[in-house]
Scaffold this motif. Sequence first.
Motif, PDB file in Angstrom:
ATOM      1  N   LYS A  40       0.810  -1.208   0.000  1.00  0.00           N
ATOM      2  CA  LYS A  40       0.000   0.000   0.000  1.00  0.00           C
ATOM      3  C   LYS A  40       0.851   1.270   0.000  1.00  0.00           C
ATOM      4  O   LYS A  40       0.427   2.298  -0.503  1.00  0.00           O
ATOM      5  N   LYS A  50      -1.055  -0.322  -9.394  1.00  0.00           N
ATOM      6  CA  LYS A  50      -1.981   0.796  -9.325  1.00  0.00           C
ATOM      7  C   LYS A  50      -2.563   0.916  -7.924  1.00  0.00           C
ATOM      8  O   LYS A  50      -2.960  -0.067  -7.305  1.00  0.00           O
ATOM      9  N   GLY A  51      -2.594   2.143  -7.413  1.00  0.00           N
ATOM     10  CA  GLY A  51      -3.164   2.404  -6.094  1.00  0.00           C
ATOM     11  C   GLY A  51      -2.156   2.398  -4.962  1.00  0.00           C
ATOM     12  O   GLY A  51      -2.498   2.779  -3.846  1.00  0.00           O
TER      13      GLY A  51
END
Length: 274
Positions: free
Chosen positions: A215, A232-233
């Motif tokens: 994360k 992504k993210g």
Amino acid sequence: MGNSLKAIFAFVPSNKCQKYLLEDLEEMPVDKMVDLSGRQMRRLPVHICSFRELVKLYLSDNNLNHLPPELEQLQNLQILALDFNNFKALPLVVCTLKQLCILYLGNNKLCSLPLELRLLQNLKTLWIESNCLQYLPEVVCELSLLKTLHAGSNALRSLPPQLQCLQELRTIWLSGNLLSEFPPVLLDMPFLEVIDVDRNSIRFFPSLAHLPGLKLVIYDHNPCRNAPKVAKGVRRVGRWSEETPEPRKRSGAVIEITLDEKPLLPAAAKTEPE
């Protein structure tokens, strides 16, 4: 003057002096917590060890370099804070406290950790930042429930491959060490959520896009030539973090993107076990 008196009385084993240090704490508090932080103590008042139902014991910011064997009586202890003291070695009596979930050892003078640490199989959070560790003790890799490891501000140059055995590990903080390459073992730990390698000497970052649990990756203040590729993210904190993994080029010149500010580390305030 009060702290100076306490520092002197800490050497005197008489009941009267011990009572002064404890500020009339004769019975175990209802919340099962004792906080003796910042009292300039050189000895732990042994009377504390009679509180056998104690769950939290904070001894931060003192002058401790050993602990009494009577500490073994605190078999219900879940949180023990020994940070900001003068320990050159972890007292083995700590390793008898098998219910410990959180252990704070930061800002001492530790160069190693005893093999007996493996007995703390309920440990979920370990703080060993700001010590004298030149390598991560392999015994840490035997703490199977460990979720958070703070090992910043030491002199680590690598991580042991056995670290990948810690399948519960979610957060690892390695800021301010001597890593010259991104630790290869972290590439084999898909369950990691936060990786902090800020303030090291890493010149090249491999792709981290294959780590499904990731994360946040903090890689600022490294002499790197590239940013780590991530899925992504995933948030990146470091050079070119808001752009593509490589710096943009225009007319042969490299344009550096404004650095993100590093988010604050988890508060030093003591956390509760999960």
